[in-house]
Enzyme design. Structure first.
Site, mmCIF file in Angstrom:
data_model
loop_
_atom_site.group_PDB
_atom_site.id
_atom_site.type_symbol
_atom_site.label_atom_id
_atom_site.label_comp_id
_atom_site.label_asym_id
_atom_site.label_seq_id
_atom_site.Cartn_x
_atom_site.Cartn_y
_atom_site.Cartn_z
ATOM 1 C CB ALA A 105 -0.926 -0.010 1.216
ATOM 2 C CE1 TYR A 106 5.046 5.560 3.109
ATOM 3 C CE2 TYR A 106 6.956 4.253 2.485
ATOM 4 C CZ TYR A 106 6.420 5.437 2.950
ATOM 5 O OH TYR A 106 7.237 6.493 3.262
#
Length: 244
Positions: A151-152
């Protein structure tokens, strides 16, 4: 350009952002310290910058809120007469395997990292004066693609895309736009949730065999913001000690 240069540093109350505030203050900038909610930390950053001789104010603003960010830039204009440098260091990190990530965490992370970058970039594009610089923050994990960072990495890959497009959109304005992509750096954001063995292993990744320091990244930002970095534009500078 002549006169004192004015910098806005988002996420300037702690970690890399606070180090950038100190460095720019030492170099003679007037500095606007943006923070999300920790007023005490912001005042410490202001005190450090003021101690270095800079005129400094703190302004609270959610970077994903366009009205709040507009007020942030207004505050810089009112206090110091304009904006020459914008360093967008505010960010959020959530780690989990893609199969297990809570999508509400994904939404919150992307609101800060993607929408926040876009909102700050939008105001910067409208306000930064000729001869100025815009510096965003990506991460070297975009290239390393480590597990649990899905996600990052997605959010920071978007930051890189926004930054590269903005550099080309500002053609003719004499404004540089670059992203800094740190490797493992000893900040609270990085260290949170990691055991000693994990930290030690990641510190051994670069050939220099140590974690980065916030001051290392601040030096990189100061180069891009200053006269020495004027011919660097539309780039992602991976400040990571040599990790590939």
């Amino acid at each position: 350009m002549t006169g004192t240069r004015v910098a806005i540093v988002t996420g300037g109350s702690r970690g890399i952002g606070a180090a950038v505030v100190r460095k720019l203050a030492q170099q003679g900038y007037d500095v606007v310290v943006n923070y999300a909610g920790n007023a005490e930390a912001a005042e410490k950053a202001v005190a450090a910058a003021t101690g270095a001789g800079a005129r400094t104010i703190a302004v609270a603003a959610d970077v994903a809120d366009e009205t709040a960010v507009e007020r942030l830039f207004d505050a810089a204009q009112d206090a110091f007469g304009g904006v020459d440098v914008v360093v967008h260091a505010a960010g959020r990190m959530v780690l989990a395997p893609i199969a297990e990530l809570d999508l509400s965490d994904l939404d919150a992370l992307h609101r800060t990292n993607i929408r926040g970058t876009f909102v700050v970039a939008q105001q910067a594009a409208r306000r930064v004066r000729a001869g100025g610089a815009i510096v965003t923050f990506s991460t070297s994990v975009v290239g390393l693609q480590l597990p649990t960072y899905g996600a990052y990495v997605a959010s920071k890959a978007a930051v890189e895309g926004i930054t590269m497009v903005l550099a080309r959109e500002l053609r003719g304005r004499d404004i540089t736009v670059n992203a800094v992509a740190p490797g493992p750096t000893a900040t609270a954001l990085f260290l949170d949730g990691k055991d000693e063995a994990t930290v030690e292993r990641m510190a051994k990744q670069p050939p220099l065999e140590r974690l980065g320091r916030p001051e290392d990244i601040a030096e990189t930002v100061a180069f891009l913001a200053g006269p020495g970095g004027r011919w660097v534009n539309g780039q992602v500078l991976r400040a990571n000690g040599g990790i590939v």
